[in-house]
Design a protein around this motif. Sequence first.
Motif, PDB file in Angstrom:
ATOM      1  N   PHE A   1      73.091  83.941 -19.095  1.00 58.51           N
ATOM      2  CA  PHE A   1      73.335  84.819 -18.019  1.00 58.51           C
ATOM      3  C   PHE A   1      73.919  84.252 -16.763  1.00 58.51           C
ATOM      4  O   PHE A   1      73.893  83.349 -16.281  1.00 58.51           O
ATOM      5  N   ASN A   2      74.547  85.420 -15.879  1.00 65.18           N
ATOM      6  CA  ASN A   2      75.085  84.725 -14.688  1.00 65.18           C
ATOM      7  C   ASN A   2      73.973  84.353 -13.731  1.00 65.18           C
ATOM      8  O   ASN A   2      73.035  85.100 -13.451  1.00 65.18           O
ATOM      9  N   PRO A   3      74.056  83.132 -13.177  1.00 62.70           N
ATOM     10  CA  PRO A   3      72.977  82.279 -12.544  1.00 62.70           C
ATOM     11  C   PRO A   3      72.971  83.041 -11.320  1.00 62.70           C
ATOM     12  O   PRO A   3      71.925  83.018 -10.642  1.00 62.70           O
ATOM     13  N   TRP A   4      73.857  83.678 -10.562  1.00 62.96           N
ATOM     14  CA  TRP A   4      74.138  84.321  -9.539  1.00 62.96           C
ATOM     15  C   TRP A   4      72.864  85.501  -9.167  1.00 62.96           C
ATOM     16  O   TRP A   4      72.212  85.941  -8.283  1.00 62.96           O
ATOM     17  N   LEU A   5      72.591  86.063 -10.447  1.00 61.22           N
ATOM     18  CA  LEU A   5      71.618  87.033 -10.651  1.00 61.22           C
ATOM     19  C   LEU A   5      70.314  86.623  -9.854  1.00 61.22           C
ATOM     20  O   LEU A   5      69.510  87.655  -9.438  1.00 61.22           O
ATOM     21  N   ARG A   6      70.016  85.552  -9.734  1.00 59.46           N
ATOM     22  CA  ARG A   6      68.780  85.145  -8.995  1.00 59.46           C
ATOM     23  C   ARG A   6      68.489  85.504  -7.567  1.00 59.46           C
ATOM     24  O   ARG A   6      67.567  85.630  -6.914  1.00 59.46           O
TER      25      ARG A   6
END
Length: 220
Positions: free
Chosen positions: A60-65
């Motif tokens: 999953f895209n780590p940026w979503l955090r």
Amino acid sequence: MTVARGFPSSVGAALRGIGRAVRARPAVVGLVAAAVIALDVLLPPLLLSAVRTPWTYFTFNPWLRRLPEYLASSTPWSEKLDFLGRVALFWFSADGPYGAPEWGFAVDAMDVARFGLTGILIGVYVALWLERRTALRTGLGAGTPGAIGACVSVLGLSTGPCSVVGCGAPVLPVVGLVFAGLSSTTLAVLSQVSRISAIAVIVALLIAIAWLGRQTGRAR
């Protein structure tokens, strides 16, 4: 005048039929929609793994955090909506022999929205088809829309646009993912055909649902 009076009646009958079918078979709608979404997500990497190189990485895209922080920022909402529609949510990839990815398949927010819409429409169609077949008891007369729905389903699942890394174009039909080394002109044509086919599939599903809903709504 007759046409003007008949149109609202047809719309009402279609809405009644759709509502009746969905209320009678909510589990069918949900299961079919889930199956379509799963196939939309898994078919491209499975196809690429079979004909090119097995996938070696998923994330999953780590940026979503940082999404809550981004939503609370001072960035204009027009820019936020544009960015959120394009941001990748997760992706599959396969390592190449020289360190660079052999291929990659990314799914963004717009892809998920399209997968969900297509899945729900196919689920409603299946529920309507079952309701219509039950109403006719023998199933006679339901063959034509059933065949249309089957063709539309196959078309939608086999030619839906998807984001690809390493194929030279941001959007390609699933059937085009297996090709590598195509010219930029060919890839551009495939990309455009993919977008048009996705719209055509949704329109065809809406027409089929309206037709079956009208027939079901007018049945006793």
